[in-house]
Scaffold this motif. Structure first.
Motif, PDB file in Angstrom:
ATOM      1  N   ILE A 141       0.833  -1.206   0.000  1.00 27.32           N
ATOM      2  CA  ILE A 141       0.000   0.000   0.000  1.00 27.32           C
ATOM      3  C   ILE A 141       0.864   1.251   0.000  1.00 27.32           C
ATOM      4  CG2 ILE A 141      -1.664   1.294   1.418  1.00 27.32           C
ATOM      5  CD1 ILE A 141      -3.196  -1.156   1.685  1.00 27.32           C
ATOM      6  N   THR A 142       0.491   2.197  -0.865  1.00 24.78           N
ATOM      7  CA  THR A 142       1.173   3.485  -0.944  1.00 24.78           C
ATOM      8  C   THR A 142       0.420   4.491  -0.089  1.00 24.78           C
ATOM      9  OG1 THR A 142       1.738   2.983  -3.220  1.00 24.78           O
ATOM     10  CG2 THR A 142       1.954   5.272  -2.557  1.00 24.78           C
ATOM     11  N   THR A 143       1.142   5.274   0.679  1.00 21.67           N
ATOM     12  CA  THR A 143       0.485   6.271   1.524  1.00 21.67           C
ATOM     13  C   THR A 143       1.094   7.653   1.302  1.00 21.67           C
ATOM     14  OG1 THR A 143       2.033   5.886   3.334  1.00 21.67           O
ATOM     15  CG2 THR A 143       0.007   4.588   3.364  1.00 21.67           C
ATOM     16  N   PHE A 144       0.271   8.655   1.500  1.00 25.66           N
ATOM     17  CA  PHE A 144       0.784  10.032   1.487  1.00 25.66           C
ATOM     18  C   PHE A 144      -0.155  10.917   2.297  1.00 25.66           C
ATOM     19  CE2 PHE A 144      -2.037   9.720  -2.158  1.00 25.66           C
ATOM     20  CZ  PHE A 144      -2.704  10.933  -2.209  1.00 25.66           C
ATOM     21  N   ARG A 145       0.289  12.126   2.545  1.00 21.46           N
ATOM     22  CA  ARG A 145      -0.454  13.058   3.383  1.00 21.46           C
ATOM     23  C   ARG A 145      -0.878  14.290   2.585  1.00 21.46           C
ATOM     24  NH1 ARG A 145       2.974  10.047   5.775  1.00 21.46           N
ATOM     25  NH2 ARG A 145       4.407  10.830   4.217  1.00 21.46           N
ATOM     26  N   CYS A 146      -1.973  14.903   3.017  1.00 18.37           N
ATOM     27  CA  CYS A 146      -2.427  16.168   2.431  1.00 18.37           C
ATOM     28  C   CYS A 146      -2.655  17.168   3.562  1.00 18.37           C
ATOM     29  CB  CYS A 146      -3.746  15.993   1.676  1.00 18.37           C
ATOM     30  SG  CYS A 146      -3.723  14.762   0.380  1.00 18.37           S
ATOM     31  N   GLY A 147      -2.546  18.428   3.230  1.00 19.55           N
ATOM     32  CA  GLY A 147      -2.745  19.470   4.223  1.00 19.55           C
ATOM     33  C   GLY A 147      -1.409  20.092   4.579  1.00 19.55           C
ATOM     34  N   PRO A 148      -1.425  21.098   5.430  1.00 20.32           N
ATOM     35  CA  PRO A 148      -2.558  21.595   6.213  1.00 20.32           C
ATOM     36  C   PRO A 148      -3.563  22.396   5.387  1.00 20.32           C
ATOM     37  CG  PRO A 148      -0.628  22.995   6.572  1.00 20.32           C
ATOM     38  CD  PRO A 148      -0.179  21.848   5.701  1.00 20.32           C
ATOM     39  N   TYR A 149      -4.843  22.201   5.736  1.00 22.08           N
ATOM     40  CA  TYR A 149      -5.926  23.015   5.188  1.00 22.08           C
ATOM     41  C   TYR A 149      -6.456  23.887   6.332  1.00 22.08           C
ATOM     42  CZ  TYR A 149      -5.867  19.353   1.571  1.00 22.08           C
ATOM     43  OH  TYR A 149      -5.494  18.470   0.591  1.00 22.08           O
ATOM     44  N   TYR A 150      -6.240  25.186   6.222  1.00 22.70           N
ATOM     45  CA  TYR A 150      -6.670  26.121   7.282  1.00 22.70           C
ATOM     46  C   TYR A 150      -8.122  26.511   7.012  1.00 22.70           C
ATOM     47  CZ  TYR A 150      -1.691  26.314   8.198  1.00 22.70           C
ATOM     48  OH  TYR A 150      -0.389  25.963   8.477  1.00 22.70           O
ATOM     49  N   ILE A 151      -9.006  26.235   7.959  1.00 17.72           N
ATOM     50  CA  ILE A 151     -10.434  26.412   7.720  1.00 17.72           C
ATOM     51  C   ILE A 151     -11.051  27.175   8.899  1.00 17.72           C
ATOM     52  CG2 ILE A 151     -12.599  25.250   7.157  1.00 17.72           C
ATOM     53  CD1 ILE A 151     -10.980  22.811   6.261  1.00 17.72           C
ATOM     54  N   ASN A 152     -11.778  28.241   8.561  1.00 18.18           N
ATOM     55  CA  ASN A 152     -12.385  29.065   9.607  1.00 18.18           C
ATOM     56  C   ASN A 152     -13.757  28.523   9.988  1.00 18.18           C
ATOM     57  OD1 ASN A 152     -10.343  31.048  10.071  1.00 18.18           O
ATOM     58  ND2 ASN A 152     -10.844  31.886   8.047  1.00 18.18           N
ATOM     59  N   THR A 153     -13.747  27.427  10.688  1.00 18.14           N
ATOM     60  CA  THR A 153     -14.966  26.904  11.289  1.00 18.14           C
ATOM     61  C   THR A 153     -14.552  25.942  12.400  1.00 18.14           C
ATOM     62  OG1 THR A 153     -17.169  26.028  10.862  1.00 18.14           O
ATOM     63  CG2 THR A 153     -15.331  24.883   9.808  1.00 18.14           C
ATOM     64  N   SER A 154     -15.559  25.410  13.087  1.00 18.16           N
ATOM     65  CA  SER A 154     -15.261  24.490  14.187  1.00 18.16           C
ATOM     66  C   SER A 154     -14.817  23.139  13.635  1.00 18.16           C
ATOM     67  CB  SER A 154     -16.500  24.311  15.061  1.00 18.16           C
ATOM     68  OG  SER A 154     -17.516  23.669  14.324  1.00 18.16           O
ATOM     69  N   ALA A 155     -14.027  22.442  14.418  1.00 20.11           N
ATOM     70  CA  ALA A 155     -13.538  21.131  13.988  1.00 20.11           C
ATOM     71  C   ALA A 155     -14.676  20.124  13.766  1.00 20.11           C
ATOM     72  CB  ALA A 155     -12.520  20.604  14.996  1.00 20.11           C
ATOM     73  N   PRO A 156     -15.693  20.066  14.628  1.00 20.42           N
ATOM     74  CA  PRO A 156     -16.760  19.070  14.367  1.00 20.42           C
ATOM     75  C   PRO A 156     -17.540  19.334  13.069  1.00 20.42           C
ATOM     76  CG  PRO A 156     -16.828  19.791  16.658  1.00 20.42           C
ATOM     77  CD  PRO A 156     -15.855  20.698  15.947  1.00 20.42           C
ATOM     78  N   ARG A 157     -17.658  20.598  12.643  1.00 25.54           N
ATOM     79  CA  ARG A 157     -18.308  20.872  11.349  1.00 25.54           C
ATOM     80  C   ARG A 157     -17.498  20.219  10.215  1.00 25.54           C
ATOM     81  NH1 ARG A 157     -23.661  22.585  10.875  1.00 25.54           N
ATOM     82  NH2 ARG A 157     -24.043  24.588  11.883  1.00 25.54           N
ATOM     83  N   ILE A 158     -16.178  20.212  10.335  1.00 20.48           N
ATOM     84  CA  ILE A 158     -15.318  19.649   9.276  1.00 20.48           C
ATOM     85  C   ILE A 158     -15.435  18.118   9.261  1.00 20.48           C
ATOM     86  CG2 ILE A 158     -12.937  19.448   8.464  1.00 20.48           C
ATOM     87  CD1 ILE A 158     -12.464  22.227   9.816  1.00 20.48           C
ATOM     88  N   ILE A 159     -15.472  17.498  10.433  1.00 25.76           N
ATOM     89  CA  ILE A 159     -15.654  16.044  10.478  1.00 25.76           C
ATOM     90  C   ILE A 159     -17.010  15.681   9.882  1.00 25.76           C
ATOM     91  CG2 ILE A 159     -15.995  14.068  12.031  1.00 25.76           C
ATOM     92  CD1 ILE A 159     -13.073  14.850  11.770  1.00 25.76           C
ATOM     93  N   GLU A 160     -18.033  16.431  10.226  1.00 23.46           N
ATOM     94  CA  GLU A 160     -19.360  16.094   9.700  1.00 23.46           C
ATOM     95  C   GLU A 160     -19.401  16.240   8.172  1.00 23.46           C
ATOM     96  OE1 GLU A 160     -23.318  16.794  11.906  1.00 23.46           O
ATOM     97  OE2 GLU A 160     -23.337  18.172  10.213  1.00 23.46           O
ATOM     98  N   ASN A 161     -18.713  17.247   7.645  1.00 24.79           N
ATOM     99  CA  ASN A 161     -18.633  17.396   6.192  1.00 24.79           C
ATOM    100  C   ASN A 161     -17.950  16.186   5.563  1.00 24.79           C
ATOM    101  OD1 ASN A 161     -18.461  18.997   3.545  1.00 24.79           O
ATOM    102  ND2 ASN A 161     -16.310  18.588   3.987  1.00 24.79           N
ATOM    103  N   PHE A 162     -16.931  15.664   6.221  1.00 25.53           N
ATOM    104  CA  PHE A 162     -16.173  14.524   5.683  1.00 25.53           C
ATOM    105  C   PHE A 162     -17.050  13.282   5.559  1.00 25.53           C
ATOM    106  CE2 PHE A 162     -13.258  10.877   6.264  1.00 25.53           C
ATOM    107  CZ  PHE A 162     -12.315  11.134   5.277  1.00 25.53           C
ATOM    108  N   VAL A 163     -17.982  13.086   6.484  1.00 27.58           N
ATOM    109  CA  VAL A 163     -18.814  11.871   6.446  1.00 27.58           C
ATOM    110  C   VAL A 163     -20.132  12.112   5.715  1.00 27.58           C
ATOM    111  CG1 VAL A 163     -17.765  10.953   8.558  1.00 27.58           C
ATOM    112  CG2 VAL A 163     -19.905  12.253   8.728  1.00 27.58           C
TER     113      VAL A 163
END
Ligand SMILES: [Fe+2]
Length: 329
Positions: A141-163
């Motif tokens: 398996i090949t792995t890599f990382r993305c980010g940082p993505y600086y986002i002006n909102t709360s962290a739980p809003r971002i997790i909810e968007n992801f799912v």
């Protein structure tokens, strides 16, 4: 501006958080990072990373503006007070006859670990280990990382968007969805071992992996920590998974990071796939930054929900149950 007094959230205080890419932490120059209203200095001593408060106990100057000496101690740029990798004061140049230093002269140091190419810090005592993503240890398996993505909102809003899959055909039209195929199939939802799990989600996607190939994709989603989620798509032969970790900088300022793992499409470079994820995130950011309230409402009556939002609903109920306050309302 960072708040002077961080909001103390007992859940997040005792949780591991990603604060930086491990490659960005150097032995010869401290790196300043932000977490839960705290300012932290990171640097390397031999094969380990150190995380300490980025504030000199003498006059409050940012230590990360200083330097690292030959012994691996951080040296304040103002009066050159030095601190070793445990945060203990080792030298006060203005008064060299002091050789025993009081507790007040020391820095707070924090538990820190390096995993998946990220630096993880806990401000308190970690109640759980860093999440395990087993595919990251597989040789094929090949792995890599993305980010940082600086986002002006709360962290739980971002997790909810992801799912949230239902926004794919509209926010990510042509990449992750097609407005002609907007329906989200019914899926299984379970809560096992403290993880929220949504399985058997089938969804048509015009270009699900950035390779240009359209297909109906089967998804498995999990929320594994308050601010960590993961999905895998494909079957047992073709694996493509992404985990997201969100740094809660302040209640409505966050940084998102992705870890991507795959075992196919080797002809597409990691750089090209990272650019694809950057494009996807650039489409998400204006959506999540416009959400009001910025903090995630845990009272389910405060927003309207679709039937296919049952994973989001389970996430909000779970955050309420564990008592998460930071970034919620
Ligand atoms: Fe999205």
């Amino acid at each position: 501006m960072l708040t002077e007094t961080p909001l103390h959230d007992p859940v997040l205080h005792n949780t591991w958080h990603v604060v930086a890419l491990a490659d960005h932490v150097k032995a010869n120059q401290p790196l300043q990072v932000h977490l839960l209203g705290e300012v932290i200095a990171l640097w390397r001593i031999e094969d380990r990373i150190v995380a300490c408060q980025d504030r000199c106990p003498h006059r409050g100057v940012s230590l990360s503006q200083g330097s690292i000496d030959g012994e691996g101690a951080i040296v304040c740029p103002y009066h050159a007070m030095s601190f070793n990798g445990e945060g203990y004061c080792t030298r006060i140049p203005a008064d060299l006859k002091i050789t025993t230093f009081p507790q007040a002269a020391n820095l707070r140091s924090y538990p820190v670990m390096e995993k998946y190419g990220f630096v993880w810090v806990c401000l308190g005592e970690p109640t759980e280990d860093i999440p395990v993503f087993s595919e990251w240890n597989q040789s094929d398996i090949t792995t890599f990382r993305c980010g940082p993505y600086y986002i002006n909102t709360s962290a739980p809003r971002i997790i909810e968007n992801f799912v949230d899959i239902a926004h794919f055909p509209f926010t990510h039209q042509g990449l992750l969805g097609d407005p002609e195929f907007p329906e989200v199939s019914n899926y299984n939802l379970s809560i096992e071992n403290g993880e929220i799990c949504a399985s058997d989600i089938h969804f048509y996607q015009p270009n699900p992996e950035g390779t240009g190939e359209a297909k109906s994709v089967s998804y498995l989603y999990k929320v594994v920590r308050p601010l960590v989620a993961w999905f895998r798509k494909g079957d047992e032969h073709q694996l493509f998974s992404i985990f997201i970790v969100v740094t809660p900088v302040e209640e409505t300022r966050s940084i998102a990071w992705l870890g991507v793992a795959r075992n196919y499409s080797s002809e597409v470079s990691n750089d090209d796939l990272r650019a694809f994820q950057d494009d996807v995130m650039a489409q998400d950011v204006p959506m999540v930054e416009s959400q009001r309230p910025q903090k995630l409402p845990l009272n389910l009556q405060q927003e309207f929900h679709f039937p296919c939002d049952k994973m989001s609903i389970a996430y909000r109920k779970w955050l309420h149950q564990i008592g998460l306050q930071f970034g919620t309302c």
